[in-house]
Design a protein around this motif. Structure first.
Motif, PDB file in Angstrom:
ATOM      1  N   PHE A  56       0.838  -1.180   0.000  1.00  0.00           N
ATOM      2  CA  PHE A  56       0.000   0.000   0.000  1.00  0.00           C
ATOM      3  C   PHE A  56       0.882   1.242   0.000  1.00  0.00           C
ATOM      4  O   PHE A  56       1.940   1.277   0.636  1.00  0.00           O
ATOM      5  CB  PHE A  56      -0.889   0.030   1.250  1.00  0.00           C
ATOM      6  CG  PHE A  56      -2.029  -0.935   1.200  1.00  0.00           C
ATOM      7  CD1 PHE A  56      -3.058  -0.773   0.279  1.00  0.00           C
ATOM      8  CD2 PHE A  56      -2.083  -2.007   2.074  1.00  0.00           C
ATOM      9  CE1 PHE A  56      -4.110  -1.662   0.237  1.00  0.00           C
ATOM     10  CE2 PHE A  56      -3.141  -2.898   2.040  1.00  0.00           C
ATOM     11  CZ  PHE A  56      -4.157  -2.736   1.114  1.00  0.00           C
ATOM     12  N   ILE A  57       0.433   2.249  -0.703  1.00  0.00           N
ATOM     13  CA  ILE A  57       1.121   3.531  -0.658  1.00  0.00           C
ATOM     14  C   ILE A  57       0.630   4.275   0.575  1.00  0.00           C
ATOM     15  O   ILE A  57      -0.573   4.424   0.795  1.00  0.00           O
ATOM     16  CB  ILE A  57       0.845   4.333  -1.934  1.00  0.00           C
ATOM     17  CG1 ILE A  57       1.378   3.564  -3.144  1.00  0.00           C
ATOM     18  CG2 ILE A  57       1.496   5.714  -1.861  1.00  0.00           C
ATOM     19  CD1 ILE A  57       1.017   4.181  -4.466  1.00  0.00           C
ATOM     20  N   ASN A  58       1.575   4.696   1.405  1.00  0.00           N
ATOM     21  CA  ASN A  58       1.268   5.367   2.678  1.00  0.00           C
ATOM     22  C   ASN A  58       0.486   4.465   3.629  1.00  0.00           C
ATOM     23  O   ASN A  58      -0.195   4.944   4.522  1.00  0.00           O
ATOM     24  CB  ASN A  58       0.477   6.665   2.452  1.00  0.00           C
ATOM     25  CG  ASN A  58       1.299   7.685   1.709  1.00  0.00           C
ATOM     26  OD1 ASN A  58       2.524   7.706   1.834  1.00  0.00           O
ATOM     27  ND2 ASN A  58       0.643   8.526   0.919  1.00  0.00           N
ATOM     28  N   HIS A  59       0.559   3.133   3.404  1.00  0.00           N
ATOM     29  CA  HIS A  59      -0.045   2.170   4.329  1.00  0.00           C
ATOM     30  C   HIS A  59      -1.529   2.416   4.534  1.00  0.00           C
ATOM     31  O   HIS A  59      -2.059   2.252   5.625  1.00  0.00           O
ATOM     32  CB  HIS A  59       0.664   2.192   5.686  1.00  0.00           C
ATOM     33  CG  HIS A  59       2.089   1.752   5.601  1.00  0.00           C
ATOM     34  ND1 HIS A  59       2.454   0.438   5.536  1.00  0.00           N
ATOM     35  CD2 HIS A  59       3.229   2.475   5.540  1.00  0.00           C
ATOM     36  CE1 HIS A  59       3.772   0.353   5.455  1.00  0.00           C
ATOM     37  NE2 HIS A  59       4.262   1.573   5.449  1.00  0.00           N
ATOM     38  N   SER A  64      -3.563   4.122  -3.376  1.00  0.00           N
ATOM     39  CA  SER A  64      -3.038   3.250  -4.421  1.00  0.00           C
ATOM     40  C   SER A  64      -2.181   2.151  -3.828  1.00  0.00           C
ATOM     41  O   SER A  64      -1.718   2.229  -2.690  1.00  0.00           O
ATOM     42  CB  SER A  64      -2.209   4.079  -5.402  1.00  0.00           C
ATOM     43  OG  SER A  64      -2.949   5.127  -5.948  1.00  0.00           O
ATOM     44  N   ILE A  65      -1.982   1.117  -4.637  1.00  0.00           N
ATOM     45  CA  ILE A  65      -0.951   0.135  -4.327  1.00  0.00           C
ATOM     46  C   ILE A  65       0.091   0.199  -5.423  1.00  0.00           C
ATOM     47  O   ILE A  65      -0.189   0.565  -6.570  1.00  0.00           O
ATOM     48  CB  ILE A  65      -1.500  -1.300  -4.198  1.00  0.00           C
ATOM     49  CG1 ILE A  65      -2.125  -1.777  -5.518  1.00  0.00           C
ATOM     50  CG2 ILE A  65      -2.467  -1.407  -3.048  1.00  0.00           C
ATOM     51  CD1 ILE A  65      -2.452  -3.262  -5.530  1.00  0.00           C
ATOM     52  N   VAL A  66       1.297  -0.150  -5.089  1.00  0.00           N
ATOM     53  CA  VAL A  66       2.370  -0.301  -6.054  1.00  0.00           C
ATOM     54  C   VAL A  66       2.737  -1.773  -6.047  1.00  0.00           C
ATOM     55  O   VAL A  66       2.794  -2.405  -4.987  1.00  0.00           O
ATOM     56  CB  VAL A  66       3.563   0.617  -5.708  1.00  0.00           C
ATOM     57  CG1 VAL A  66       4.160   0.282  -4.351  1.00  0.00           C
ATOM     58  CG2 VAL A  66       4.624   0.572  -6.790  1.00  0.00           C
ATOM     59  N   ALA A  76       7.629  -5.841 -14.091  1.00  0.00           N
ATOM     60  CA  ALA A  76       7.758  -4.388 -14.109  1.00  0.00           C
ATOM     61  C   ALA A  76       6.887  -3.792 -13.007  1.00  0.00           C
ATOM     62  O   ALA A  76       5.992  -4.436 -12.475  1.00  0.00           O
ATOM     63  CB  ALA A  76       7.355  -3.829 -15.477  1.00  0.00           C
ATOM     64  N   ILE A  77       7.147  -2.525 -12.684  1.00  0.00           N
ATOM     65  CA  ILE A  77       6.462  -1.868 -11.579  1.00  0.00           C
ATOM     66  C   ILE A  77       5.238  -1.119 -12.093  1.00  0.00           C
ATOM     67  O   ILE A  77       5.317  -0.372 -13.062  1.00  0.00           O
ATOM     68  CB  ILE A  77       7.414  -0.889 -10.856  1.00  0.00           C
ATOM     69  CG1 ILE A  77       8.637  -1.649 -10.333  1.00  0.00           C
ATOM     70  CG2 ILE A  77       6.695  -0.178  -9.715  1.00  0.00           C
ATOM     71  CD1 ILE A  77       9.701  -0.744  -9.747  1.00  0.00           C
ATOM     72  N   TYR A  78       4.110  -1.338 -11.410  1.00  0.00           N
ATOM     73  CA  TYR A  78       2.855  -0.681 -11.762  1.00  0.00           C
ATOM     74  C   TYR A  78       2.231  -0.076 -10.519  1.00  0.00           C
ATOM     75  O   TYR A  78       2.555  -0.454  -9.393  1.00  0.00           O
ATOM     76  CB  TYR A  78       1.870  -1.676 -12.387  1.00  0.00           C
ATOM     77  CG  TYR A  78       2.223  -2.084 -13.791  1.00  0.00           C
ATOM     78  CD1 TYR A  78       1.532  -1.571 -14.881  1.00  0.00           C
ATOM     79  CD2 TYR A  78       3.249  -2.992 -14.036  1.00  0.00           C
ATOM     80  CE1 TYR A  78       1.845  -1.949 -16.176  1.00  0.00           C
ATOM     81  CE2 TYR A  78       3.579  -3.375 -15.325  1.00  0.00           C
ATOM     82  CZ  TYR A  78       2.865  -2.845 -16.396  1.00  0.00           C
ATOM     83  OH  TYR A  78       3.195  -3.221 -17.672  1.00  0.00           O
ATOM     84  N   GLN A  79       1.294   0.833 -10.761  1.00  0.00           N
ATOM     85  CA  GLN A  79       0.559   1.477  -9.676  1.00  0.00           C
ATOM     86  C   GLN A  79      -0.924   1.475 -10.023  1.00  0.00           C
ATOM     87  O   GLN A  79      -1.293   1.675 -11.183  1.00  0.00           O
ATOM     88  CB  GLN A  79       1.042   2.912  -9.493  1.00  0.00           C
ATOM     89  CG  GLN A  79       0.296   3.691  -8.422  1.00  0.00           C
ATOM     90  CD  GLN A  79       0.767   5.140  -8.334  1.00  0.00           C
ATOM     91  OE1 GLN A  79       1.740   5.514  -8.973  1.00  0.00           O
ATOM     92  NE2 GLN A  79       0.075   5.935  -7.553  1.00  0.00           N
ATOM     93  N   THR A  80      -1.775   1.213  -9.027  1.00  0.00           N
ATOM     94  CA  THR A  80      -3.212   1.374  -9.237  1.00  0.00           C
ATOM     95  C   THR A  80      -3.692   2.579  -8.458  1.00  0.00           C
ATOM     96  O   THR A  80      -3.153   2.898  -7.395  1.00  0.00           O
ATOM     97  CB  THR A  80      -3.997   0.135  -8.780  1.00  0.00           C
ATOM     98  OG1 THR A  80      -3.748  -0.085  -7.383  1.00  0.00           O
ATOM     99  CG2 THR A  80      -3.603  -1.091  -9.569  1.00  0.00           C
ATOM    100  N   ARG A  81      -4.722   3.251  -8.988  1.00  0.00           N
ATOM    101  CA  ARG A  81      -5.284   4.430  -8.348  1.00  0.00           C
ATOM    102  C   ARG A  81      -6.741   4.157  -7.998  1.00  0.00           C
ATOM    103  O   ARG A  81      -7.444   3.473  -8.743  1.00  0.00           O
ATOM    104  CB  ARG A  81      -5.169   5.635  -9.281  1.00  0.00           C
ATOM    105  CG  ARG A  81      -3.726   5.974  -9.629  1.00  0.00           C
ATOM    106  CD  ARG A  81      -3.655   7.105 -10.638  1.00  0.00           C
ATOM    107  NE  ARG A  81      -2.266   7.430 -10.946  1.00  0.00           N
ATOM    108  CZ  ARG A  81      -1.900   8.334 -11.848  1.00  0.00           C
ATOM    109  NH1 ARG A  81      -2.825   8.989 -12.543  1.00  0.00           N
ATOM    110  NH2 ARG A  81      -0.628   8.571 -12.067  1.00  0.00           N
TER     111      ARG A  81
END
Length: 637
Positions: A56-59, A64-66, A76-81
């Motif tokens: 989790f981003i910022n827990h 989003s999660i990365v 590869a690195i992805y992010q969801t919003r």
């Protein structure tokens, strides 16, 4: 001249599964028990490709999660919003690499493992920790946090973002192990990555609770994988940090790995394997009461769940599984229009052909176990394969088969086409396998155990040992000569052998020999002959480039790219593909991932449409959540 063209191969550890990322909201009864239903489970990714190792981003679960996704073919690195779930977006400005792992986004800074820089010597992993600022207005570049010459896995960032922990080999070379890596838990300040302190010998997959407590996993002396804890002084300075004996947190009797610490200081999420259960599940462990609370087993008891990560509040997330079809030992027809491959090494196994654009496939052999394919270079409708069990003794009945079919049958609507299966070797001769046809289409070289040892033989490509066909022994000796490949010029045969060290069944190198048996020589790729590096070579599945100037093969030169205990079963997770010239120079690495890559072949036609071709997927196939947890992981100690 540089090698050119397209390589087709099998990622041996990957065809059986895909992964998606899920979250589960935790509700507590006043008794302390977890109250969980299927309604509490939420999918965080979109089933496109393989998605795993998220944070989790910022827990916060609603941010989003990365995560890592293989939807583009490589990790590869992805992010969801939140407003676009589940549409992952690739993060910008990632350095050119075919492998990324364990991303963490903290204070607008991205930390991740990458394998794009070659180490200082063979048999070292390329994995290292990097970071970059992801502020779109920033022009900052990537920073390598791992010292050059060192190897790091599985990073973790403290709550404030000031301290980092990794599982590290340091500057040591890989020892060949892959079940329980000999890494240490190392910490350093984000502001001073060059000052590194080993806080515990032997450990992996660290996770921070606050600023001073680190949990990690390792295999205990009693054989059980367990979570351990090490506590650092408050506001510690690296130069003053003493090494403390870690404390075992989880009890024997259950395997516990890949911990993720809640920030309340009381709980950790762990993946477990219990006695009598072949599935890996996520559980919550109360470190004060020493109590396990099941989580995923309450929702999906018959699926694997890997690598949990937690939010600031009461959510736990993990990777869960789906499955796809598999294929291996690919080879292409003389014009490159078709690709033959074997499917499933069990009673349902067989031989299939697929158009190189992925538009259609056909079954030639069904319900007969077969492995290894070699297309007749002069005939578009002839394929050589081995029929019988793979990885068996010299006495096991395995036979070389010539499979021919009428090209006109490919124009029909049937998915099964008639073919003639002609056995070329006598049943009483034992284990005959890995055929490779000469470029003139007249002879086949293969490995046979008929002498009591696995050596190479050559026979007639049409008649074999029958109807007056001749057979002659090419190599001889009390060792293993296997997986031969005939050069396109016809002047050489390459193969793998442990003849330089017959007592070691893992010590395989490339050998070259002329078809008449003369000029046999070893090709030393990892270093000069007699050096310690070349004696560690494990090279298999060697084959020639179309121009005969390069060799393509699977090897162990890059060590292990990720912690294997955090993945499904990989027989040889250090296997990656390389090319080298016929004199051993020009070594280049082609693949980077946590799987075993093997059975490669050079495609003989024009460039493949890599976006369309998939030997491991058919439209309409049902996805099943089944694969094998590491076979070396026993829950019956």
């Amino acid at each position: 001249m540089d090698p050119k063209g397209t390589v087709i191969f099998t990622t041996i550890g990957r065809p059986h599964y895909g992964f998606d990322i899920f979250s589960l909201e935790l509700h507590h009864h006043h008794s302390g028990e977890l109250l969980i239903t299927s309604e509490d489970e939420h999918g965080l990714t979109d089933s496109a490709g393989i998605n795993f190792n998220a944070q989790f981003i910022n827990h916060h679960p609603h941010h989003s999660i990365v995560f890592i996704s293989e939807r583009s073919g490589s990790p590869a690195i992805y992010q969801t919003r939140p407003d676009q779930l589940p549409l992952p977006l690739p993060l910008p400005s990632i350095p050119h690499s075919l492998f990324h792992d364990r991303p963490i986004l903290k204070n607008n800074r991205l930390y991740f493992i990458s394998a794009h820089e070659k180490p200082d010597q063979p048999f070292k992993s390329w994995s290292a920790l990097y970071s970059t600022n992801i502020d779109h207005n920033s022009t900052s570049s990537f920073i390598r946090l791992t010292p050059h010459g060192a190897v790091d896995y599985s990073p973790a960032i403290s709550l404030s973002g000031n301290s980092i922990a990794v599982a590290s080999y340091g500057s040591c070379s890989w020892g060949g192990e892959f079940q329980d890596l000999h890494t240490d838990i190392v910490v350093f300040k984000e502001s001073d990555p060059s000052t590194r302190i080993v806080v515990s010998d032997h450990g992996g997959w660290p996770t921070w609770c606050g600023e001073s407590t680190i949990y990690f996993h390792r295999q205990a002396d009693d054989g059980w994988w367990s979570v351990f804890q090490v506590t650092l002084p408050e506001n510690f300075q690296d130069s003053e940090l003493p090494k403390a004996a870690p404390v075992r947190v989880t009890p024997p009797g259950v395997h516990c790995f890949t911990p993720a610490a809640f920030q309340d200081g009381k709980r950790i999420a762990v993946a477990t394997r219990r006695k009598g259960n072949s599935y890996r599940h996520v559980e919550i462990f109360d470190v004060e009461s020493k109590t396990f609370y099941p989580a995923t087993a309450l929702v999906n008891p018959s699926l694997h769940h890997y690598n949990p990560f937690v939010s600031f509040g009461f959510d736990v997330s993990w990777v869960s599984s789906v499955q796809r079809l598999n294929g291996s030992f690919p080879s292409s027809s003389p014009d490159g229009d078709l690709i033959a491959f074997n499917q499933d090494f069990d009673v349902n196994g067989g031989l299939k052909v697929v158009k190189s654009d992925g538009s259609k496939r056909w079954t030639l052999i069904k319900g007969r176990l077969s492995f290894s394919t070699s297309w007749g270079p002069t005939e578009r409708h002839v394929i050589y394969t081995s029929i019988g069990p793979i990885f068996e003794s010299v006495k096991a009945t395995v036979q070389i088969a010539r499979v021919s079919f009428h090209p006109g049958n490919l124009n029909g609507d049937s998915e099964e086409i008639a073919c003639d299966v002609k056995i070329l070797t006598r049943e009483e001769t034992g284990n005959n396998a890995f055929p490779s046809c000469s470029p003139d289409g007249k002879s086949v070289v293969f490995r046979s155990g008929r002498s009591g040892y696995k050596n190479l033989y050559i026979t007639d490509a049409v008649s074999g040992e029958f109807d007056g066909g001749r057979i002659r022994q090419l190599t001889e000796g009390p060792w293993i000569d296997t997986m031969p490949s005939w050069s396109p010029k016809g002047d050489l045969i390459a193969f793998s052998s442990n003849r330089h060290n017959p007592g070691n069944v893992d010590a395989f190198s490339i050998y070259l020999v002329k078809p008449d048996g003369s000029d046999l020589k070893r090709l030393c790729v990892a270093g000069p002959e007699g050096s310690s590096d070349v004696d560690r070579e494990r090279i298999n599945h060697v084959c020639f480039s179309p121009d005969g100037e390069w060799l393509l093969f699977a090897a162990n030169f890059g060590g292990v790219t990720a912690e294997p205990v955090s993945w499904p079963n990989q027989f040889q997770p250090y296997g990656d593909l390389y090319v080298a010239r016929l004199d051993g120079t020009g070594l280049r690495r082609l693949t980077w991932n946590g799987y075993e890559n093997g059975t490669p072949a050079w495609h003989t036609g024009s460039e493949l449409d890599l976006g369309r071709l998939s030997l491991g997927h058919e439209d309409g196939d049902k996805l099943r959540g089944q694969f094998v947890d590491p076979l070396w992981l026993s829950s019956d100690i």
